[in-house]
Design a protein around this motif. Sequence first.
Motif, PDB file in Angstrom:
ATOM      1  N   LYS A 164      12.264  54.961  -0.088  1.00  0.00           N
ATOM      2  CA  LYS A 164      13.392  54.260   0.553  1.00  0.00           C
ATOM      3  C   LYS A 164      13.084  53.953   2.010  1.00  0.00           C
ATOM      4  O   LYS A 164      13.680  53.071   2.610  1.00  0.00           O
ATOM      5  CB  LYS A 164      14.607  55.198   0.551  1.00  0.00           C
ATOM      6  N   ASP A 165      12.186  54.746   2.560  1.00  0.00           N
ATOM      7  CA  ASP A 165      11.921  54.655   3.995  1.00  0.00           C
ATOM      8  C   ASP A 165      10.877  53.567   4.252  1.00  0.00           C
ATOM      9  O   ASP A 165       9.725  53.682   3.843  1.00  0.00           O
ATOM     10  CB  ASP A 165      11.412  56.026   4.461  1.00  0.00           C
ATOM     11  N   ILE A 166      11.277  52.549   4.960  1.00  0.00           N
ATOM     12  CA  ILE A 166      10.389  51.400   5.168  1.00  0.00           C
ATOM     13  C   ILE A 166       9.117  51.803   5.902  1.00  0.00           C
ATOM     14  O   ILE A 166       8.022  51.296   5.608  1.00  0.00           O
ATOM     15  CB  ILE A 166      11.149  50.255   5.903  1.00  0.00           C
ATOM     16  N   SER A 167       9.244  52.754   6.823  1.00  0.00           N
ATOM     17  CA  SER A 167       8.046  53.182   7.565  1.00  0.00           C
ATOM     18  C   SER A 167       7.091  53.932   6.649  1.00  0.00           C
ATOM     19  O   SER A 167       5.884  53.670   6.647  1.00  0.00           O
ATOM     20  CB  SER A 167       8.429  54.077   8.745  1.00  0.00           C
ATOM     21  N   THR A 168       7.619  54.855   5.852  1.00  0.00           N
ATOM     22  CA  THR A 168       6.748  55.588   4.909  1.00  0.00           C
ATOM     23  C   THR A 168       6.066  54.591   3.985  1.00  0.00           C
ATOM     24  O   THR A 168       4.858  54.649   3.741  1.00  0.00           O
ATOM     25  CB  THR A 168       7.592  56.574   4.056  1.00  0.00           C
ATOM     26  N   ALA A 169       6.867  53.662   3.447  1.00  0.00           N
ATOM     27  CA  ALA A 169       6.329  52.718   2.458  1.00  0.00           C
ATOM     28  C   ALA A 169       5.230  51.851   3.079  1.00  0.00           C
ATOM     29  O   ALA A 169       4.136  51.722   2.524  1.00  0.00           O
ATOM     30  CB  ALA A 169       7.458  51.841   1.914  1.00  0.00           C
ATOM     31  N   LEU A 170       5.513  51.282   4.253  1.00  0.00           N
ATOM     32  CA  LEU A 170       4.531  50.349   4.826  1.00  0.00           C
ATOM     33  C   LEU A 170       3.317  51.060   5.409  1.00  0.00           C
ATOM     34  O   LEU A 170       2.199  50.550   5.320  1.00  0.00           O
ATOM     35  CB  LEU A 170       5.193  49.450   5.867  1.00  0.00           C
ATOM     36  N   LYS A 171       3.542  52.257   5.979  1.00  0.00           N
ATOM     37  CA  LYS A 171       2.383  53.001   6.489  1.00  0.00           C
ATOM     38  C   LYS A 171       1.475  53.383   5.323  1.00  0.00           C
ATOM     39  O   LYS A 171       0.256  53.298   5.416  1.00  0.00           O
ATOM     40  CB  LYS A 171       2.837  54.263   7.227  1.00  0.00           C
ATOM     41  N   THR A 172       2.075  53.786   4.220  1.00  0.00           N
ATOM     42  CA  THR A 172       1.275  54.148   3.045  1.00  0.00           C
ATOM     43  C   THR A 172       0.549  52.902   2.535  1.00  0.00           C
ATOM     44  O   THR A 172      -0.654  52.947   2.233  1.00  0.00           O
ATOM     45  CB  THR A 172       2.180  54.730   1.939  1.00  0.00           C
ATOM     46  N   ALA A 173       1.266  51.789   2.455  1.00  0.00           N
ATOM     47  CA  ALA A 173       0.661  50.544   1.959  1.00  0.00           C
ATOM     48  C   ALA A 173      -0.580  50.184   2.775  1.00  0.00           C
ATOM     49  O   ALA A 173      -1.601  49.770   2.231  1.00  0.00           O
ATOM     50  CB  ALA A 173       1.684  49.409   2.012  1.00  0.00           C
TER      51      ALA A 173
END
Length: 492
Positions: A431-440
């Motif tokens: 749900k967390d945009i930062s977690t998602a994009l940093k992981t991406a």
Amino acid sequence: MLQEQWVKRAQSIAIPSKAFIDGRYVDALSGRTFDDINPATGKLNGKVAECDAADVDAAVRAARRAFRKRDWAGMDPRARKKVLLKAADLMEAKSEELALLETLDIGKPIRMALNDVASSIATFRWYAEAIDKVYGEIGPTGDNDMSLVVREAIGVVAAVVPWNFPLLMASWKIAPALAAGNSVVLKPAEQSPLTAIRIAEFFAEAGVPEGVFNVVPGYGETAGKAIGLHDDINMVAFTGSTQVGKLFLQYSGQSNMKRVSLECGGKSPNIVMADAPNLEQMADATAEAIFYNQGEVCTAGSRLYVHRSMRDKVVEMISERARAWAPGDPLDPATSFGSMVDEGHMKRVLDYIDIGKSDATLAHGGAQVRQETGGFYVEPTIFTDVKQDCRICQEEIFGPVLSVIDFDDPEEAIAMANDSQYGLAAAVWSKDISTALKTARRLESGIVWVNNWDGCNITVPFGGYKQSGIGRDRSLHALEKYTEMKLIWVRL
Ligand code: NAD
């Protein structure tokens, strides 16, 4: 159409059987044929011309002649566009026949085959529409000079393609290659030659000049190798296994240094963080990621990294969905999961399942089914407690086998996801945009999906990092791949 109607149509369909060289359907020069088997029944569809080095050479000579004649390469791009759009229309008029041929060839459910044919037609239309909108460059010069940077067709392009999406994988290559003005020699996989042969006549009818499009059905070790080593092919666009992709790099070095683009294997990680949104959608997508097309997909989401706090719940949700992906008759429009492509491949998948049974915990499936049909079916299969270094977690199975691995810390998940020789696709759910994009950004992968699996279309590039390949299919980047760049410097 209903199942009975597809079955009836399958009984009377004409099975394409010849090579297509220099504008004509021909037998292999040796006169040899190979058996084309329906893996859903184990029965013979028909016999197909078995091309070898001599036929490849004839096709390349025809392609070169056509290229030098410039009827196609030198045509106004708007006229080339018109021809390709007409070919797409002809394919569309025969969509059902093409889909049926794909289903008979590889055991893919007819519903999915119809989708693949529609995507293939859309691919031809997209590249046809693109070709008269691509411009060259003028470099910066003083008053006395002018520099033109132009893109030109490469020459003779060979496409060597796999069996899992026979027409679509071929389209991703031949549509941009033809649109750019090249002559093409297409070698379909020996398991799935039928649609490649059938579409040749649509190109001819649409106005593609003789020799510009050729099809050489045959085995990899003979026809495929002859393509790789041919001294008059300018580029090979390959999709298939990493092992064979590496051979094409060697063939190039041993022959004329032809350009090689590679779309190869994968072992794609799917990371479900502790705060993954909408678990129902995630579970649907995760099941589809590994069970669609019987798991015979280069981007199959075969490694599921799930946060330990939700492991049991997620495994239960996916097992429930696995039941809906029950193997069935590919000619039944209600079927979403068909047969494996052939007996050898089924055995290979079952061998991996045996390895999984000794190295991990079998949570769902794991058996061969529908033996009474004579076909080659394997159940959707899920393993839990999978260790990162075991074979079912590291090697591409290319079947419906999911490995579930737990993690506690997102850093650990990223490290395990990247611990692979492959780097084709990956997904992260958070749900967390930062977690998602940093992981991406940290995933070593040509494609990363955030909160979805398989979001894509022809407008965006497709291809892998590491040993998943070199170069990209789809999008304008692929069109560029089928051109050479030329500088013309003019002294005024
Ligand atoms: P494969 O490598 O066995 O065969 C692919 C093609 O290469 C076929 O046309 C085959 O006849 C030919 N070939 C085989 N051996 C050859 C040789 N020694 N010399 C020259 N040509 C040879 O692959 P496959 O079993 O048809 O397809 C499955 C593989 O394709 C999987 O690894 C899958 O991941 C990969 N794939 C990748 C993508 C992608 O876009 N990255 C897409 C679909 C499939």
